[in-house]
Design an enzyme around this catalytic site. Sequence first.
Site, PDB file in Angstrom:
ATOM      1  N   ARG A  79     -53.883 -29.758 -39.449  1.00  0.00           N
ATOM      2  CA  ARG A  79     -54.475 -28.429 -39.259  1.00  0.00           C
ATOM      3  C   ARG A  79     -53.351 -27.439 -38.977  1.00  0.00           C
ATOM      4  O   ARG A  79     -52.620 -27.583 -38.001  1.00  0.00           O
ATOM      5  CB  ARG A  79     -55.487 -28.465 -38.107  1.00  0.00           C
ATOM      6  CG  ARG A  79     -56.066 -27.110 -37.816  1.00  0.00           C
ATOM      7  CD  ARG A  79     -57.280 -27.102 -36.878  1.00  0.00           C
ATOM      8  NE  ARG A  79     -57.632 -25.718 -36.679  1.00  0.00           N
ATOM      9  CZ  ARG A  79     -57.500 -25.052 -35.535  1.00  0.00           C
ATOM     10  NH1 ARG A  79     -57.116 -25.676 -34.432  1.00  0.00           N
ATOM     11  NH2 ARG A  79     -57.776 -23.776 -35.464  1.00  0.00           N
ATOM     12  N   HIS A 123     -54.915 -17.311 -36.749  1.00  0.00           N
ATOM     13  CA  HIS A 123     -54.626 -17.885 -35.433  1.00  0.00           C
ATOM     14  C   HIS A 123     -53.742 -16.880 -34.676  1.00  0.00           C
ATOM     15  O   HIS A 123     -52.614 -17.155 -34.316  1.00  0.00           O
ATOM     16  CB  HIS A 123     -53.961 -19.262 -35.586  1.00  0.00           C
ATOM     17  CG  HIS A 123     -54.080 -20.151 -34.384  1.00  0.00           C
ATOM     18  ND1 HIS A 123     -54.577 -21.443 -34.446  1.00  0.00           N
ATOM     19  CD2 HIS A 123     -53.772 -19.952 -33.083  1.00  0.00           C
ATOM     20  CE1 HIS A 123     -54.553 -21.998 -33.237  1.00  0.00           C
ATOM     21  NE2 HIS A 123     -54.066 -21.109 -32.391  1.00  0.00           N
ATOM     22  N   GLU A 168     -60.679 -19.483 -32.382  1.00  0.00           N
ATOM     23  CA  GLU A 168     -61.012 -19.054 -31.023  1.00  0.00           C
ATOM     24  C   GLU A 168     -61.272 -17.554 -30.899  1.00  0.00           C
ATOM     25  O   GLU A 168     -60.494 -16.811 -30.296  1.00  0.00           O
ATOM     26  CB  GLU A 168     -59.914 -19.496 -30.050  1.00  0.00           C
ATOM     27  CG  GLU A 168     -59.703 -20.999 -30.036  1.00  0.00           C
ATOM     28  CD  GLU A 168     -58.841 -21.482 -28.870  1.00  0.00           C
ATOM     29  OE1 GLU A 168     -58.250 -20.640 -28.172  1.00  0.00           O
ATOM     30  OE2 GLU A 168     -58.787 -22.702 -28.634  1.00  0.00           O
ATOM     31  N   ASN A 293     -62.798 -26.380 -30.079  1.00  0.00           N
ATOM     32  CA  ASN A 293     -61.588 -26.673 -29.312  1.00  0.00           C
ATOM     33  C   ASN A 293     -62.004 -26.875 -27.871  1.00  0.00           C
ATOM     34  O   ASN A 293     -62.737 -26.056 -27.316  1.00  0.00           O
ATOM     35  CB  ASN A 293     -60.600 -25.504 -29.382  1.00  0.00           C
ATOM     36  CG  ASN A 293     -60.023 -25.304 -30.778  1.00  0.00           C
ATOM     37  OD1 ASN A 293     -60.276 -26.103 -31.677  1.00  0.00           O
ATOM     38  ND2 ASN A 293     -59.252 -24.251 -30.948  1.00  0.00           N
ATOM     39  N   TYR A 295     -60.629 -27.935 -23.898  1.00  0.00           N
ATOM     40  CA  TYR A 295     -59.539 -28.226 -22.973  1.00  0.00           C
ATOM     41  C   TYR A 295     -59.994 -28.508 -21.547  1.00  0.00           C
ATOM     42  O   TYR A 295     -59.470 -29.382 -20.884  1.00  0.00           O
ATOM     43  CB  TYR A 295     -58.530 -27.068 -22.960  1.00  0.00           C
ATOM     44  CG  TYR A 295     -57.737 -27.013 -24.246  1.00  0.00           C
ATOM     45  CD1 TYR A 295     -56.632 -27.832 -24.425  1.00  0.00           C
ATOM     46  CD2 TYR A 295     -58.122 -26.186 -25.303  1.00  0.00           C
ATOM     47  CE1 TYR A 295     -55.912 -27.824 -25.616  1.00  0.00           C
ATOM     48  CE2 TYR A 295     -57.409 -26.172 -26.497  1.00  0.00           C
ATOM     49  CZ  TYR A 295     -56.309 -26.996 -26.641  1.00  0.00           C
ATOM     50  OH  TYR A 295     -55.617 -27.005 -27.815  1.00  0.00           O
ATOM     51  N   GLU A 352     -59.298 -28.960 -31.756  1.00  0.00           N
ATOM     52  CA  GLU A 352     -58.164 -29.039 -30.831  1.00  0.00           C
ATOM     53  C   GLU A 352     -58.609 -29.729 -29.561  1.00  0.00           C
ATOM     54  O   GLU A 352     -59.716 -29.477 -29.065  1.00  0.00           O
ATOM     55  CB  GLU A 352     -57.655 -27.647 -30.402  1.00  0.00           C
ATOM     56  CG  GLU A 352     -56.900 -26.901 -31.457  1.00  0.00           C
ATOM     57  CD  GLU A 352     -56.436 -25.525 -30.966  1.00  0.00           C
ATOM     58  OE1 GLU A 352     -56.257 -25.322 -29.736  1.00  0.00           O
ATOM     59  OE2 GLU A 352     -56.265 -24.646 -31.824  1.00  0.00           O
TER      60      GLU A 352
HETATM   61  C1  FCB Z   1     -55.729 -22.982 -27.664  1.00  0.00           C
HETATM   62  C2  FCB Z   1     -55.015 -22.373 -28.843  1.00  0.00           C
HETATM   63  C3  FCB Z   1     -53.767 -23.066 -29.232  1.00  0.00           C
HETATM   64  C4  FCB Z   1     -52.999 -23.586 -28.041  1.00  0.00           C
HETATM   65  C5  FCB Z   1     -53.893 -24.350 -27.106  1.00  0.00           C
HETATM   66  C6  FCB Z   1     -53.195 -24.943 -25.912  1.00  0.00           C
HETATM   67  O1  FCB Z   1     -56.458 -22.019 -26.992  1.00  0.00           O
HETATM   68  O2  FCB Z   1     -55.856 -22.318 -29.970  1.00  0.00           O
HETATM   69  O3  FCB Z   1     -53.021 -22.212 -30.030  1.00  0.00           O
HETATM   70  O4  FCB Z   1     -52.321 -22.568 -27.418  1.00  0.00           O
HETATM   71  O5  FCB Z   1     -54.927 -23.522 -26.677  1.00  0.00           O
END
Ligand code: FCB
Length: 437
Positions: A79, A123, A168, A293, A295, A352
Amino acid sequence: MLGLRRSDFGPGFIFGAATAAYQIEGGQTDGRGPSIWDSFASTPGNVLGGDTGAVACDHYHRWPEDLDLVRDGGFDAYRFSFAWPRLLPDGTGTPNGKGLAFYDRLIDGMLERGIKPFATLYHWDLPSPLQDRGGWANRDVAAWFADYAALVARHFGDRLWGLATINEPWCVAFLSHYLGKHAPGLRDIRATARAMHHVLLAHGTGLAALREAGVKNLGIVLNLEKAEPASAAAEDALAAGLWDGVFNRWFLGGVLKARYPADIVERFGTNLPDRWEDDLELIGRPLDWCGINYYTRALMKHAPEAGALPFARVDGPLETTESGWEIYPEGLLSLLQRVWDEYPRVPLYITENGMADVPGVDDPRRTRFYADHLEAVRQARQAGVDIRGYFAWSLLDNFEWAEGYAKRFGLVEVDFASQKRTPRASYRAFQAMLTDR
Ligand code: FCB
């Protein structure tokens, strides 16, 4: 080791590694135009250590070695994102031949290695001349983006395996226009409300242009966070609900239901552009897939001083990554289930997932992070959620936006002085799982 097998995810499940243009490419002298991240990063106080993406991982020149790493890790897909200012230095108008040639080399390099090209159009590196005209706050951005999408479709469309419009949109709109943390660094609710709408309108016009050109397998990439209240107080629950609205429901609702959440529409009020309702049909056209994505979670408290959106984030008690983000794989499982249950169903990809860890190549904590989140994906699939692939963020240590080069997310370590790449233990863990057929 990850403690999982490829076969735990069913046949055809795609594993990939992810990057983004501004974070790795460098190579700024081929006729590429300036982007909002160049000027934002060059302004003191915006990026830790005054770092910029001018050189980054020098992927512009070292891409063959980087694609070898993707292939040798056993990944099926890569990607990456196109840099809009490299292809269209003025944002619109005449394309840059050298920019087109770079992505020709890169995409052909993937195909030669048996790697599926999974691209993102945007991006975060908006061409500066478009920011000069108001950027995401200007409705015209939707037409500029559609023209850019058509250019990519014409030149590369038949060689791409999948294509996302926007990465995002919450970061594009809210983080960058309300919280001021990313380029263009604004803190203005009117610009925010407009960007929240225009970023999805651009997704819609871009998607229509790509469909018109016959490009297949199209989606968008949303970042989602599980929003939870910091205490049992009713007002903290309200704060978490609002955050959920701004962060998750606005974007999920827009693209999957052609509808914005009423509570957030009310908060933005007259700052939204006139007749935004008329654009929802275009915004909500069918997708082939939706990328997520993931986290961390958001722990929220009521913040009466915070105006129309009275919420504030608080630090939580869970173990955190080097970015200070709580590690919460349960949140991924619950978000996947929720998207599947509450929204019209489309195939999902984890586009992600990953963590910033301490420097060095021995990274057991990162390997555990991946193992726990992959296990959440496995469980969601088992519960019937149609998840078709998983991309690790990131292939390489890179320019982590406002955090500069200080935060290391790579499966592969990069020594920025020498540009030497060294695979970490987490890379070896993926390799062991992915090449054990
Ligand atoms: C996301 C982004 C990516 C990277 C990660 C840690 O929000 O899409 O570019 O910075 O976080």
